[in-house]
Design an enzyme around this catalytic site. Structure first.
Site, PDB file in Angstrom:
ATOM      1  N   PRO A   1      20.654 -33.907  -1.523  1.00  0.00           N
ATOM      2  CA  PRO A   1      20.097 -34.981  -1.509  1.00  0.00           C
ATOM      3  C   PRO A   1      19.411 -35.292  -2.927  1.00  0.00           C
ATOM      4  O   PRO A   1      18.981 -34.655  -3.359  1.00  0.00           O
ATOM      5  CB  PRO A   1      18.943 -35.011  -0.299  1.00  0.00           C
ATOM      6  CG  PRO A   1      18.902 -33.714   0.040  1.00  0.00           C
ATOM      7  CD  PRO A   1      19.956 -32.884  -0.330  1.00  0.00           C
ATOM      8  N   ASN A   2      19.891 -36.698  -3.274  1.00  0.00           N
ATOM      9  CA  ASN A   2      19.245 -37.030  -4.700  1.00  0.00           C
ATOM     10  C   ASN A   2      19.788 -36.558  -5.814  1.00  0.00           C
ATOM     11  O   ASN A   2      19.512 -36.938  -6.998  1.00  0.00           O
ATOM     12  CB  ASN A   2      17.799 -37.201  -4.616  1.00  0.00           C
ATOM     13  CG  ASN A   2      17.185 -37.640  -3.559  1.00  0.00           C
ATOM     14  OD1 ASN A   2      17.378 -38.975  -3.457  1.00  0.00           O
ATOM     15  ND2 ASN A   2      16.530 -37.277  -2.635  1.00  0.00           N
TER      16      ASN A   2
ATOM     17  N   ARG B   1      16.562 -40.376 -11.783  1.00  0.00           N
ATOM     18  CA  ARG B   1      15.305 -39.793 -11.038  1.00  0.00           C
ATOM     19  C   ARG B   1      14.764 -39.029 -12.040  1.00  0.00           C
ATOM     20  O   ARG B   1      15.443 -38.189 -12.679  1.00  0.00           O
ATOM     21  CB  ARG B   1      15.798 -38.972  -9.836  1.00  0.00           C
ATOM     22  CG  ARG B   1      16.462 -37.862 -10.082  1.00  0.00           C
ATOM     23  CD  ARG B   1      16.736 -37.043  -8.818  1.00  0.00           C
ATOM     24  NE  ARG B   1      15.825 -36.633  -8.253  1.00  0.00           N
ATOM     25  CZ  ARG B   1      15.737 -35.065  -7.345  1.00  0.00           C
ATOM     26  NH1 ARG B   1      16.837 -34.565  -7.378  1.00  0.00           N
ATOM     27  NH2 ARG B   1      14.939 -35.111  -6.602  1.00  0.00           N
TER      28      ARG B   1
ATOM     29  N   TYR C   1      14.419 -33.445 -14.529  1.00  0.00           N
ATOM     30  CA  TYR C   1      15.880 -33.303 -14.349  1.00  0.00           C
ATOM     31  C   TYR C   1      16.871 -33.608 -15.484  1.00  0.00           C
ATOM     32  O   TYR C   1      18.122 -33.431 -15.578  1.00  0.00           O
ATOM     33  CB  TYR C   1      16.411 -33.905 -13.090  1.00  0.00           C
ATOM     34  CG  TYR C   1      15.689 -33.492 -11.839  1.00  0.00           C
ATOM     35  CD1 TYR C   1      15.691 -32.122 -11.353  1.00  0.00           C
ATOM     36  CD2 TYR C   1      14.752 -34.351 -11.056  1.00  0.00           C
ATOM     37  CE1 TYR C   1      15.181 -31.797 -10.185  1.00  0.00           C
ATOM     38  CE2 TYR C   1      14.163 -33.964 -10.059  1.00  0.00           C
ATOM     39  CZ  TYR C   1      14.125 -32.900  -9.503  1.00  0.00           C
ATOM     40  OH  TYR C   1      13.578 -32.370  -8.529  1.00  0.00           O
TER      41      TYR C   1
ATOM     42  N   ASN D   1      23.193 -26.322  -4.653  1.00  0.00           N
ATOM     43  CA  ASN D   1      21.783 -26.723  -5.040  1.00  0.00           C
ATOM     44  C   ASN D   1      21.299 -27.778  -3.763  1.00  0.00           C
ATOM     45  O   ASN D   1      21.799 -28.951  -3.791  1.00  0.00           O
ATOM     46  CB  ASN D   1      21.749 -27.778  -6.225  1.00  0.00           C
ATOM     47  CG  ASN D   1      20.316 -28.165  -6.445  1.00  0.00           C
ATOM     48  OD1 ASN D   1      19.545 -28.098  -5.713  1.00  0.00           O
ATOM     49  ND2 ASN D   1      20.361 -28.515  -7.847  1.00  0.00           N
TER      50      ASN D   1
ATOM     51  N   ALA E   1      15.903 -31.088  -1.966  1.00  0.00           N
ATOM     52  CA  ALA E   1      14.665 -30.834  -0.981  1.00  0.00           C
ATOM     53  C   ALA E   1      14.869 -29.787   0.228  1.00  0.00           C
ATOM     54  O   ALA E   1      14.164 -29.453   0.892  1.00  0.00           O
ATOM     55  CB  ALA E   1      14.297 -32.188  -0.691  1.00  0.00           C
TER      56      ALA E   1
ATOM     57  N   HIS F   1      13.740 -26.493   0.779  1.00  0.00           N
ATOM     58  CA  HIS F   1      12.256 -25.935   1.116  1.00  0.00           C
ATOM     59  C   HIS F   1      12.015 -25.970   2.808  1.00  0.00           C
ATOM     60  O   HIS F   1      11.197 -25.467   3.244  1.00  0.00           O
ATOM     61  CB  HIS F   1      11.411 -26.758   0.480  1.00  0.00           C
ATOM     62  CG  HIS F   1      11.495 -27.026  -0.950  1.00  0.00           C
ATOM     63  ND1 HIS F   1      11.704 -25.973  -1.829  1.00  0.00           N
ATOM     64  CD2 HIS F   1      12.109 -28.130  -1.721  1.00  0.00           C
ATOM     65  CE1 HIS F   1      12.087 -26.398  -3.028  1.00  0.00           C
ATOM     66  NE2 HIS F   1      12.065 -27.548  -2.947  1.00  0.00           N
TER      67      HIS F   1
ATOM     68  N   ASP G   1      21.263 -21.243   8.359  1.00  0.00           N
ATOM     69  CA  ASP G   1      21.860 -20.750   9.155  1.00  0.00           C
ATOM     70  C   ASP G   1      23.218 -20.911   8.952  1.00  0.00           C
ATOM     71  O   ASP G   1      24.298 -20.021   9.285  1.00  0.00           O
ATOM     72  CB  ASP G   1      21.775 -21.571  10.991  1.00  0.00           C
ATOM     73  CG  ASP G   1      20.232 -21.063  11.390  1.00  0.00           C
ATOM     74  OD1 ASP G   1      19.654 -19.778  10.981  1.00  0.00           O
ATOM     75  OD2 ASP G   1      19.732 -21.502  12.379  1.00  0.00           O
TER      76      ASP G   1
ATOM     77  N   GLU H   1      22.437 -19.874  -5.245  1.00  0.00           N
ATOM     78  CA  GLU H   1      21.620 -21.183  -5.197  1.00  0.00           C
ATOM     79  C   GLU H   1      21.165 -21.551  -6.593  1.00  0.00           C
ATOM     80  O   GLU H   1      20.430 -20.614  -7.289  1.00  0.00           O
ATOM     81  CB  GLU H   1      20.328 -20.887  -4.181  1.00  0.00           C
ATOM     82  CG  GLU H   1      19.516 -21.952  -4.089  1.00  0.00           C
ATOM     83  CD  GLU H   1      18.339 -21.893  -2.978  1.00  0.00           C
ATOM     84  OE1 GLU H   1      18.697 -21.530  -1.920  1.00  0.00           O
ATOM     85  OE2 GLU H   1      17.169 -21.887  -3.385  1.00  0.00           O
TER      86      GLU H   1
ATOM     87  N   ILE I   1      17.800 -26.863 -10.810  1.00  0.00           N
ATOM     88  CA  ILE I   1      17.792 -27.357 -12.279  1.00  0.00           C
ATOM     89  C   ILE I   1      16.228 -27.382 -12.874  1.00  0.00           C
ATOM     90  O   ILE I   1      16.176 -26.615 -14.068  1.00  0.00           O
ATOM     91  CB  ILE I   1      18.306 -28.892 -12.178  1.00  0.00           C
ATOM     92  CG1 ILE I   1      19.707 -29.213 -11.759  1.00  0.00           C
ATOM     93  CG2 ILE I   1      18.136 -29.539 -13.756  1.00  0.00           C
ATOM     94  CD1 ILE I   1      19.959 -30.512 -11.332  1.00  0.00           C
ATOM     95  N   SER I   2      15.446 -27.667 -12.058  1.00  0.00           N
ATOM     96  CA  SER I   2      14.105 -27.369 -12.482  1.00  0.00           C
ATOM     97  C   SER I   2      13.457 -26.259 -12.016  1.00  0.00           C
ATOM     98  O   SER I   2      14.024 -25.342 -11.261  1.00  0.00           O
ATOM     99  CB  SER I   2      13.252 -28.504 -11.901  1.00  0.00           C
ATOM    100  OG  SER I   2      13.071 -28.373 -10.538  1.00  0.00           O
TER     101      SER I   2
ATOM    102  N   ARG J   1       6.168 -26.215 -10.199  1.00  0.00           N
ATOM    103  CA  ARG J   1       5.938 -27.462  -9.701  1.00  0.00           C
ATOM    104  C   ARG J   1       5.074 -27.472  -8.327  1.00  0.00           C
ATOM    105  O   ARG J   1       4.429 -26.524  -8.171  1.00  0.00           O
ATOM    106  CB  ARG J   1       7.235 -28.178  -9.409  1.00  0.00           C
ATOM    107  CG  ARG J   1       8.181 -28.222 -10.610  1.00  0.00           C
ATOM    108  CD  ARG J   1       9.470 -28.978 -10.591  1.00  0.00           C
ATOM    109  NE  ARG J   1       9.419 -30.308  -9.908  1.00  0.00           N
ATOM    110  CZ  ARG J   1      10.375 -30.891  -9.406  1.00  0.00           C
ATOM    111  NH1 ARG J   1      11.534 -30.421  -9.162  1.00  0.00           N
ATOM    112  NH2 ARG J   1      10.083 -32.128  -9.001  1.00  0.00           N
TER     113      ARG J   1
HETATM  114  C1  DQA Z   1      15.746 -29.405  -7.088  1.00  0.00           C
HETATM  115  C2  DQA Z   1      14.318 -28.877  -6.916  1.00  0.00           C
HETATM  116  C3  DQA Z   1      14.056 -29.578  -5.478  1.00  0.00           C
HETATM  117  O1  DQA Z   1      12.535 -29.165  -5.187  1.00  0.00           O
HETATM  118  C4  DQA Z   1      14.259 -30.957  -5.420  1.00  0.00           C
HETATM  119  O2  DQA Z   1      13.901 -31.491  -4.112  1.00  0.00           O
HETATM  120  C5  DQA Z   1      15.435 -31.389  -5.897  1.00  0.00           C
HETATM  121  C6  DQA Z   1      16.168 -30.745  -6.866  1.00  0.00           C
HETATM  122  C7  DQA Z   1      16.305 -28.833  -8.605  1.00  0.00           C
HETATM  123  O3  DQA Z   1      17.487 -28.606  -8.677  1.00  0.00           O
HETATM  124  O4  DQA Z   1      15.410 -28.409  -9.302  1.00  0.00           O
HETATM  125  O5  DQA Z   1      16.014 -32.357  -5.450  1.00  0.00           O
HETATM  126  O6  DQA Z   1      16.724 -28.800  -6.162  1.00  0.00           O
END
Ligand code: DQA
Length: 143
Positions: free
Chosen positions: A9-10, A17, A22, A74, A77, A80, A87, A98, A101-102, A107
């Site tokens: 997501p995102n 964003r 990022y 990746n 969120a 977490h 699973d 895995e 990016i950040s 954080r």
């Molecule tokens: C992320 C870190 C996650 O905490 C966040 O929710 C993301 C991006 C990263 O690539 O740094 O959406 O996975």
């Protein structure tokens, strides 16, 4: 090699964003970067993105049937808290890296935990978009 990149997501909102975290490059830039590397190195690559947990699980299960050689994920969120994605990853015997990016460890505290990393081969964190390229190098045996 047959490789699959899964972005959660995102991540389609890269370049829009939280650019201070990022970066300014957009999602198309990331897919282009990965596709160019795959073509240059002669790999068969699919890049997939979804904002939905179930679609990510379906893609992981499809990777098993399609005999994918390696997955870069990746989970955004979902990293977490998604025991369902964990699973799904644990169900298949495919190497999985895995990528974040950040640097999630610098954080908010909720980002310090990855429920998916323990069932992955390894994790690359905080190296920006280059983390995906490094993961590809590992899976293809280049490094
Ligand atoms: C992320 C870190 C996650 O905490 C966040 O929710 C993301 C991006 C990263 O690539 O740094 O959406 O996975």
């Amino acid at each position: 090699m047959k490789l699959l990149v899964i972005n959660g997501p995102n991540l389609n909102f890269l370049g829009i964003r939280e650019r201070g975290i990022y970066g300014t490059e957009d999602y198309m830039y990331l897919t282009g970067l990965l596709e160019k590397k795959a073509i240059t190195e002669g790999h068969d690559l699919e890049v997939f993105q979804s904002n939905c947990e179930g679609e990510i699980i379906d893609k992981i299960q499809a990777a098993y049937h399609d005999k994918v050689d390696g997955i870069i994920i990746n989970p955004g969120a979902y990293t977490h808290y998604s025991y369902a994605i964990r699973d799904a990853l644990a169900s298949i015997e495919v190497p999985v890296i895995e990528v974040h990016i950040s640097n999630v460890h610098r954080r908010e505290e909720f980002r310090h935990v990855s429920v998916t990393a323990p069932v992955c081969t390894g994790q690359i964190v905080g190296l920006g978009l280059r983390g995906y390229l490094l993961a590809m190098d590992y899976l293809t045996g280049k490094v």
